[in-house]
Design an enzyme around this catalytic site. Structure first.
Site, PDB file in Angstrom:
ATOM      1  N   HIS A 309       9.323 -42.018  21.653  1.00  0.00           N
ATOM      2  CA  HIS A 309       8.255 -41.483  20.795  1.00  0.00           C
ATOM      3  C   HIS A 309       8.257 -42.092  19.419  1.00  0.00           C
ATOM      4  O   HIS A 309       9.283 -42.481  18.886  1.00  0.00           O
ATOM      5  CB  HIS A 309       8.211 -39.960  20.786  1.00  0.00           C
ATOM      6  CG  HIS A 309       9.296 -39.261  20.053  1.00  0.00           C
ATOM      7  ND1 HIS A 309       9.328 -39.157  18.694  1.00  0.00           N
ATOM      8  CD2 HIS A 309      10.373 -38.594  20.498  1.00  0.00           C
ATOM      9  CE1 HIS A 309      10.372 -38.441  18.337  1.00  0.00           C
ATOM     10  NE2 HIS A 309      11.031 -38.096  19.406  1.00  0.00           N
ATOM     11  N   GLU A 360       5.367 -36.322  19.708  1.00  0.00           N
ATOM     12  CA  GLU A 360       6.394 -35.712  20.563  1.00  0.00           C
ATOM     13  C   GLU A 360       7.006 -34.502  19.878  1.00  0.00           C
ATOM     14  O   GLU A 360       7.229 -33.461  20.489  1.00  0.00           O
ATOM     15  CB  GLU A 360       7.507 -36.725  20.883  1.00  0.00           C
ATOM     16  CG  GLU A 360       8.514 -36.248  21.924  1.00  0.00           C
ATOM     17  CD  GLU A 360       9.783 -35.628  21.343  1.00  0.00           C
ATOM     18  OE1 GLU A 360      10.709 -35.371  22.106  1.00  0.00           O
ATOM     19  OE2 GLU A 360       9.843 -35.394  20.125  1.00  0.00           O
TER      20      GLU A 360
HETATM   21  C1  LIG Z   1      16.236 -35.871  23.066  1.00  0.00           C
HETATM   22  C2  LIG Z   1      15.879 -35.505  21.671  1.00  0.00           C
HETATM   23  O1  LIG Z   1      16.387 -34.593  21.044  1.00  0.00           O
HETATM   24  N1  LIG Z   1      14.975 -36.217  21.191  1.00  0.00           N
HETATM   25  C3  LIG Z   1      14.024 -35.572  20.455  1.00  0.00           C
HETATM   26  C4  LIG Z   1      13.297 -36.468  19.702  1.00  0.00           C
HETATM   27  O2  LIG Z   1      12.407 -35.609  19.236  1.00  0.00           O
HETATM   28  C5  LIG Z   1      12.413 -34.107  19.507  1.00  0.00           C
HETATM   29  C6  LIG Z   1      13.176 -33.318  18.704  1.00  0.00           C
HETATM   30  O3  LIG Z   1      12.670 -32.067  18.759  1.00  0.00           O
HETATM   31  C7  LIG Z   1      13.023 -33.624  20.682  1.00  0.00           C
HETATM   32  O4  LIG Z   1      12.295 -32.524  21.266  1.00  0.00           O
HETATM   33  C8  LIG Z   1      13.072 -34.796  21.369  1.00  0.00           C
HETATM   34  O5  LIG Z   1      13.384 -34.336  22.557  1.00  0.00           O
HETATM   35 ZN   LIG Z   2      13.336 -34.841  16.804  1.00  0.00          ZN
END
Ligand SMILES: CC(=O)N[C@H]1CO[C@H](CO)[C@@H](O)[C@@H]1O
Ligand SMILES: [Zn+2]
Ligand SMILES: *[C@@H]1O[C@H](CO)[C@@H](O)[C@H](O)[C@H]1NC(C)=O
Ligand SMILES: *[C@@H]1O[C@H](CO)[C@@H](O)[C@H](O)[C@H]1NC(C)=O
Ligand SMILES: *[C@@H]1O[C@H](CO)[C@@H](O)[C@H](O)[C@H]1NC(C)=O
Ligand SMILES: *[C@@H]1O[C@H](CO)[C@@H](O)[C@H](O)[C@H]1NC(C)=O
Ligand SMILES: *[C@@H]1O[C@H](CO)[C@@H](O)[C@H](O)[C@H]1NC(C)=O
Ligand SMILES: *[C@@H]1O[C@H](CO)[C@@H](O)[C@H](O)[C@H]1NC(C)=O
Ligand SMILES: *[C@@H]1O[C@H](CO)[C@@H](O)[C@H](O)[C@H]1NC(C)=O
Ligand SMILES: *[C@@H]1O[C@H](CO)[C@@H](O)[C@H](O)[C@H]1NC(C)=O
Length: 559
Positions: A309, A360
């Site tokens: 993301h 994301e």
């Molecule tokens: C896996 C992880 O924590 N990556 C994160 C990047 O961005 C958001 C943090 O909230 C996560 O939900 C993602 O999963």
């Molecule tokens: Zn994050």
């Protein structure tokens, strides 16, 4: 490939490897200084171990991974940091820092690949809350501050999806709508009248949307729905939606609290007043983009899709989260394009699509949008059925890293059976690479909380890597990593894997370059392995195994 070329390449790779080692050594030394004092103490060991460890290093197991240089990946991360620094310290959606990130990725891909690049805009209707909402009620002079809980069973109230922000300077009078608030008659009979007041409506008879529409029509200040207590499972607050067009501040109360307020509001002398505060991260809908870049070759009806993301949280530059995934994805795309231009590297049978998902951090919105579009598409190459597998890279460079592999076995119960055997195979693929490379590894959660979630939920095989966030590194992990990597490289026990997770300090100094390089190599290895697979579809979707899972599920239902 002939033997001469092969030798030349091996020598070239070794030279580049040594160069990369020097860079890694320097960058790691720089990066590790800032975590905290404890890191300082072990820095000397860490540097020593990297050298020792590097001495043992032979091959990364694939051409693609050997062709990616960590300094190249780091240059993208430095660029993200530069963008954040000149954009008020963030790359979150709906900021200039996000737009600049997208421009950088697009421009870099355009200049360095012949991939087909598409940028798809979608509208984000924001619903994320900046912090927990507050609800304080006063009955006849006695105030109560009610509890909000993410575990809805535990709290007095919960927010309603798409609630508007509420910033009332003072408490407002409450009016309880008679009956179930499903007819104009109910709303007209309410006393005092609902306009400009906070209204209380019991669950039942009509839909929440219908109640919301009437509340909007009568121009209330805020809407409180409450459960009806007609059975044990209708007492706690529930999470309901008022739809993305809702404009009212709205909360859902437990039966107990709702009934208490409704009873009290029967007598105006009780002077029932309500104070609420709700703060959404964004007030208005805004645009966000997904970027995808496709190899011009390979079967578009058999696509390997690799995602990460592009946005950060508002509070920081997001260099590890998830700049590290985005930068790795970019380096991977460009490295593949580079190899595809050489005569000795055979192109894959499958199309590879690299994507950078927007939004994301506020609910997997970019990947979700993409999956919804694909579900509805009939264009060859754009349909959901054209995807074989989704690999997701989100946080690969945590300072106190783990080599985390999504554990296919921890997929949510409602994951379609067809995605399970393949996802487990992806888990094993990564695990075997870490074992072969004499590296430690850990399983990490695969419950769908990153951009692979929407794909997996639709039955697309998924997998990926994760270097850790708010979890604490255990002594066992440190010892196990130390034992394999050498004293000092195993990190620091009892502190978080990323102490700067979602904070302003998630900057370029928050990156563990040593761990990062390994994760990038693992990602490259997996892509090449899948790209070279003779019949990837059958490998990822073994019919008999899937049928077996389905049957087992059926027999469970029968019992
Ligand atoms: C896996 C992880 O924590 N990556 C994160 C990047 O961005 C958001 C943090 O909230 C996560 O939900 C993602 O999963
Ligand atoms: Zn994050
Ligand atoms: C930084 O924040 C200030 C104040 O909120 C704002 O005026 C300015 O436009 C922002 N700059 C960028 C590059 O986002
Ligand atoms: C970002 O770009 C979009 C167009 O893609 C534009 O509508 C928006 O205003 C830009 N946002 C900022 C903060 O510059
Ligand atoms: C809402 O939350 C944002 C982000 O945390 C914060 O900057 C802002 O001050 C808050 N606004 C109010 C009115 O509390
Ligand atoms: C409200 O409180 C006052 C005193 O504080 C009391 O006299 C009155 O009876 C109360 N009213 C009700 C309905 O409880
Ligand atoms: C109510 O409780 C919340 C935490 O649950 C707290 O942040 C807030 O300050 C409290 N407000 C009052 C007026 O006590
Ligand atoms: C919201 O409003 C828009 C524009 O009026 C409409 O197209 C859309 O369908 C509405 N969405 C929902 C969920 O009602
Ligand atoms: C689905 O696709 C059709 C035409 O391809 C389009 O008219 C429709 O709006 C799409 N629906 C959604 C929900 O995107
Ligand atoms: C098992 O059954 C549930 C409920 O019917 C379904 O949602 C789920 O997808 C099934 N899982 C498998 C592995 O088939």
């Amino acid at each position: 490939m002939n033997i001469q070329t092969s030798k030349a390449i091996t020598i070239l790779i070794s030279v580049l490897g040594i160069l990369a080692s020097v860079v890694i050594f320097t960058l790691t030394a720089l990066a590790l200084t800032k975590i905290n004092k404890k890191v300082d103490e072990i820095r000397i060991y860490t540097q020593k171990s990297i050298i020792n460890f590097r001495g043992r290093q032979i091959s990364t197991g694939s051409h693609l991974s050997s062709s990616i240089h960590i300094n190249e990946v780091m240059s993208h991360l430095n660029e993200f940091q530069r963008i954040a620094t000149m954009s008020n310290g963030t790359r979150a959606v709906n900021t200039l820092g996000f737009n600049r990130t997208l421009d950088y990725i697009t421009n870099y891909l355009t200049a360095n690949t012949n991939f087909k690049i598409s940028r798809t805009s979608f509208t984000v209707v924001p619903k994320q809350l900046a912090r927990l909402p507050i609800l304080i009620t006063t009955i006849n002079g006695t105030s109560s501050n009610h509890s909000y809980s993410n575990s809805q069973l535990a709290g007095d109230f919960y927010h309603i999806e798409y609630t508007a922000s509420a910033r009332f300077a003072a408490p407002l009078e409450l009016t309880a709508i008679p009956n179930l608030g499903c007819t104009d008659n109910d709303w007209r009979r309410a006393s005092p009248q609902p306009t400009g007041r906070i209204v209380l409506v019991k669950r039942g008879e009509c839909t929440f949307l219908e109640k919301g529409a009437l509340a909007t029509k009568y121009r209330v200040a805020a809407l409180l729905l409450y459960n009806d207590g007609t059975s044990a499972d209708r007492r706690a607050p529930v999470f309901v939606t008022l739809g993305e067009n809702n404009t009212l501040p709205a909360l859902f109360l437990s039966f107990q609290l709702g009934q208490k307020l409704a009873d009290a509001a029967q007598q105006r002398s009780n002077n029932v007043r309500v104070f609420i505060n709700i703060n959404r991260t964004h007030e208005q809908p805004f645009p966000s983009d997904n970027i995808c870049a496709d190899t011009p070759t390979g079967d578009s009806t058999q696509t390997i899709i690799i995602g990460s993301h592009s946005d950060s949280v508002p509070d920081g530059p997001g260099i590890n989260d998830n700049g590290s995934g985005s930068a790795a994805n970019l380096a991977l795309a460009v490295a593949l394009a580079r190899l595809f231009r050489t005569p000795f590297y055979h192109k894959y049978k499958y199309r590879v699509r690299f994507c950078w998902w927007g939004a994301e951090e506020i609910g997997l919105l970019g990947s979700d949008h993409h999956v919804k579009q694909a579900k509805n598409s009939s264009t060859i190459g754009e349909r959901l059925s054209d995807y074989l597998v989704n690999l997701n890279y989100d946080m690969l460079a945590s300072p106190n890293y783990i080599f985390g592999i999504y554990d296919g076995r921890t997929a949510k119960n409602d994951t379609p059976a067809q995605a399970l055997p393949g996802s487990n195979k992806i888990t094993s693929l990564f695990r075997e690479w870490f074992v072969e490379q004499h590296l430690p590894w850990d399983y990490t959660d695969f419950s769908g909380r990153s951009d692979y979630g929407p794909f997996l939920a639709e039955g697309i095989v998924a997998g990926g890597l994760f270097s850790g966030a708010e979890d604490v590194k255990s002594v066992e992990q440190r010892n196990r990593y130390d034992a394999v990597l050498g004293q000092g490289l195993g990190g620091i026990p009892d502190i978080k894997e990323d102490p700067c997770y979602h904070k302003a300090c998630d900057s370029i100094e928050n990156i563990n370059v040593f761990g990062y390089e390994k994760m990038v190599q693992a990602a490259a290895y997996a892509l090449e392995y899948l790209g070279r697979k003779e019949d990837l579809r059958s490998w990822l979707y073994p019919t008999l195994e899937i049928q077996d899972l389905v049957n087992r599920n059926r027999s469970q239902l029968v019992r």
